[in-house]
Scaffold this active site. Structure first.
Site, PDB file in Angstrom:
ATOM      1  N   ARG A   1       0.819  -1.218   0.000  1.00 13.79           N
ATOM      2  CA  ARG A   1       0.000   0.000   0.000  1.00 13.79           C
ATOM      3  C   ARG A   1       0.850   1.265   0.000  1.00 13.79           C
ATOM      4  O   ARG A   1       0.377   2.342  -0.355  1.00 13.79           O
ATOM      5  CB  ARG A   1      -0.942  -0.002   1.204  1.00 13.79           C
ATOM      6  CG  ARG A   1      -2.080  -1.028   1.075  1.00 13.79           C
ATOM      7  CD  ARG A   1      -2.846  -1.168   2.370  1.00 13.79           C
ATOM      8  NE  ARG A   1      -3.415   0.097   2.822  1.00 13.79           N
ATOM      9  CZ  ARG A   1      -3.925   0.290   4.028  1.00 13.79           C
ATOM     10  NH1 ARG A   1      -3.925  -0.711   4.905  1.00 13.79           N
ATOM     11  NH2 ARG A   1      -4.423   1.447   4.371  1.00 13.79           N
TER      12      ARG A   1
ATOM     13  N   TYR B   1       6.076  -4.878  16.293  1.00 17.56           N
ATOM     14  CA  TYR B   1       5.811  -4.758  14.856  1.00 17.56           C
ATOM     15  C   TYR B   1       6.564  -3.555  14.310  1.00 17.56           C
ATOM     16  O   TYR B   1       6.446  -2.439  14.840  1.00 17.56           O
ATOM     17  CB  TYR B   1       4.307  -4.624  14.594  1.00 17.56           C
ATOM     18  CG  TYR B   1       3.542  -5.875  14.905  1.00 17.56           C
ATOM     19  CD1 TYR B   1       3.164  -6.763  13.905  1.00 17.56           C
ATOM     20  CD2 TYR B   1       3.213  -6.201  16.222  1.00 17.56           C
ATOM     21  CE1 TYR B   1       2.476  -7.936  14.201  1.00 17.56           C
ATOM     22  CE2 TYR B   1       2.532  -7.367  16.527  1.00 17.56           C
ATOM     23  CZ  TYR B   1       2.166  -8.231  15.512  1.00 17.56           C
ATOM     24  OH  TYR B   1       1.489  -9.392  15.813  1.00 17.56           O
TER      25      TYR B   1
ATOM     26  N   GLY C   1      -9.917  -7.114  16.563  1.00 18.60           N
ATOM     27  CA  GLY C   1     -10.106  -8.270  17.427  1.00 18.60           C
ATOM     28  C   GLY C   1     -10.258  -7.822  18.870  1.00 18.60           C
ATOM     29  O   GLY C   1      -9.674  -6.812  19.282  1.00 18.60           O
TER      30      GLY C   1
ATOM     31  N   ASN D   1       0.509   1.791   7.253  1.00 20.47           N
ATOM     32  CA  ASN D   1       0.495   0.925   6.077  1.00 20.47           C
ATOM     33  C   ASN D   1       0.368   1.670   4.764  1.00 20.47           C
ATOM     34  O   ASN D   1       0.440   1.055   3.698  1.00 20.47           O
ATOM     35  CB  ASN D   1      -0.671  -0.070   6.193  1.00 20.47           C
ATOM     36  CG  ASN D   1      -0.514  -0.990   7.394  1.00 20.47           C
ATOM     37  OD1 ASN D   1       0.382  -1.811   7.433  1.00 20.47           O
ATOM     38  ND2 ASN D   1      -1.373  -0.815   8.382  1.00 20.47           N
TER      39      ASN D   1
ATOM     40  N   LYS E   1      27.866  25.980   5.846  1.00 19.47           N
ATOM     41  CA  LYS E   1      28.117  24.535   5.794  1.00 19.47           C
ATOM     42  C   LYS E   1      29.515  24.276   6.330  1.00 19.47           C
ATOM     43  O   LYS E   1      30.487  24.856   5.855  1.00 19.47           O
ATOM     44  CB  LYS E   1      27.989  24.033   4.352  1.00 19.47           C
ATOM     45  CG  LYS E   1      28.026  22.509   4.187  1.00 19.47           C
ATOM     46  CD  LYS E   1      29.435  21.935   4.077  1.00 19.47           C
ATOM     47  CE  LYS E   1      30.165  22.416   2.856  1.00 19.47           C
ATOM     48  NZ  LYS E   1      31.531  21.775   2.750  1.00 19.47           N
TER      49      LYS E   1
ATOM     50  N   ALA F   1      35.418  45.844  -1.112  1.00 20.01           N
ATOM     51  CA  ALA F   1      34.271  45.318  -1.854  1.00 20.01           C
ATOM     52  C   ALA F   1      34.673  44.953  -3.276  1.00 20.01           C
ATOM     53  O   ALA F   1      35.463  45.634  -3.919  1.00 20.01           O
ATOM     54  CB  ALA F   1      33.150  46.345  -1.869  1.00 20.01           C
TER      55      ALA F   1
END
Length: 455
Positions: A18, A103, A143, A231, A338, A410
């Site tokens: 799915r 699970y 269930g 799912n 970075k 600059a």
């Protein structure tokens, strides 16, 4: 080993069709972390001695993710949850203790809930099996776990097989179970597959134990969301939203101001101190730490970054892995860092890239400055000293060092070190030709008119 040693068995053999994805279902991320890793992080708080993961299709992806942290067993063919757990028996051959079945696509089970299950297993009545139940707002076709007020189970029943009285029971089966290793596999050997699917169901061990005259017990999860399975992409998105909502509430309760909480997104390991203010539309990727008093302005994206006390970030700033802002430093709009450190009180106000760079305290990085750190093959570092002034639209070609109190004029392209206190100007000579532009425009207008007359 003592009888309280723990082994976890994680079921992750499902194909996850799915999801419609080449990525294994249990590896889809929530808050920047695979859902399987969320589950294992909670289980690790119980210090399990063994970790067995039942795999099937896409097993290589799971093994690449977990490496030697787990033992793997393949379920092929896939004949139900009971059959899946049976595949772990030989991996636990020399283990004597408790087995907790989890699970891989149910990632939010809390460590306290897992611990409650294993502790209940050693209660005075010594239940053969402990089941994790939950009480959903709408029990639907789950269930049922028929149990008394003390959690003693009298029957486990699938919805389709339940009568009206049993369907009225609100305690539902999550599928998670705990049993002593000997009980778990002895009971599983007696589970049959006489059902519509021809499969071996794990919950059947409860009814077999009860038929033997042994007790079984239920522990109830604190909330339905804790045992929600994932799912599909829609359920994945719902899980992400659920996690983010809890994280936002946790952050605000800890003293963080979120101007528009629903627009701020955290990662699983985001650390934010009190008195931090986060404006709307901010994303925190993995590995971010924010110190007290910082201001994170709108539309900023941070990942793998450390922001010191009283720093200001953004708006529209991007801090990538290895970015470090020391106390009271500032990056403004459209600044990217970075593997760079911005020293105390230093600032890069706008339109700047700092990569593989160390900037000293109180230095000023002018608009449009770029540290040219990559030659197509290797990265190189730039060092900018304390109180240095980098003029606008400068390119610093690494490796290069700008000294303390130095000035780069600059528009300069700097390829050699600048010593402490120096001023460096690297510009082409400005050439002036009076009247040249007027003559150019006149000539082009005449040419264009001539072309038009030809037509």
């Amino acid at each position: 080993m003592s009888k309280h040693d723990l082994a976890i068995v994680v079921l992750a053999a499902g194909k996850g069709t799915r999801m419609k994805s080449d990525l294994h279902k249990v590896l889809h991320p929530i808050a920047g972390r695979p859902m399987l890793e969320h589950l294992l992080a909670s289980a690790e708080e119980l210090a399990p001695r063994r970790r067995v993961v039942i795999v099937g299709a896409g097993r290589e992806q799971i093994e690449d993710q977990l490496g030697e942290r787990a033992t793997y067993r393949v379920q092929e063919p896939q004949l139900g949850t009971g059959h899946a757990v049976q595949q772990a028996e030989d991996a636990l051959e020399d283990f004597e203790g408790d087995v907790l079945v989890l699970y891989g696509d149910v990632p939010f089970v809390k460590s306290e809930t897992m611990r409650a299950m294993t502790e209940r297993l050693h209660g005075d009545d010594e239940p053969a099996v402990v089941v994790l139940g939950f009480e959903p707002a709408d029990p639907l076709a789950y269930g049922r776990v028929v149990a008394d007020d003390d959690g003693r189970i009298s029957k486990m029943v699938e919805y389709k097989d339940a009568d009206e009285g049993e369907r009225a029971c609100r305690l539902c089966n999550s599928g998670l179970m705990a049993a002593r290793k000997g009980d778990m596999f002895e009971l599983l050997r007696r589970v049959g597959n006489d059902n519509a699917q021809g499969e071996y169901y794990l919950p059947d061990i409860v009814n077999i134990a009860i038929a033997d005259g042994r007790s079984c017990a239920a522990v109830t999860a604190g909330a339905e969301a804790e045992v929600a399975g994932i799912n599909s992409r829609a359920e994945l998105a719902a899980a992400e939203a659920q996690w983010q909502e809890l994280k936002r509430e946790e952050a605000m309760a800890a003293g963080v101001t979120l101007r528009a909480p629903d627009t701020v997104f955290f990662s699983y390991d985001t650390e934010i101190a009190n008195d931090v203010t986060v404006e709307p539309h901010v994303v925190f990727g993995p590995g971010v730490k924010i110190a007290r008093g910082a201001l994170i302005r709108s539309f900023s994206h941070l990942e793998g970054a450390t922001v010191g006390e009283d720093c200001k970030v953004g708006p529209y700033a991007r801090l990538r892995p290895g970015a470090v802002m020391e106390k009271d430093s500032f990056v403004g709009n459209f600044v990217e860092m970075k593997k760079a450190t911005l020293g105390e009180g230093a600032k890069a106000s706008h339109l700047t890239y700092l990569g593989d760079t160390t900037v000293g305290e109180n230095a000023n990085i002018g608009a449009g400055t770029i540290t040219c750190n990559y030659d197509g093959y290797f990265k190189y570092r730039t060092e900018i000293g304390a109180r240095a002034f980098i003029g606008s639209n400068s390119a610093l070609v690494a490796p290069v060092r700008i000294g303390r109190d130095a000035i780069v004029a600059a528009g300069s392209t700097v390829t050699r070190d600048v010593e402490d206190g120096e001023m460096r100007m690297e510009r082409a000579e400005q050439l002036v030709k009076p009247g040249w532009a007027d003559r150019f425009h006149d000539a082009m207008k005449k040419k264009k008119a001539a072309e038009k007359d030809k037509k």
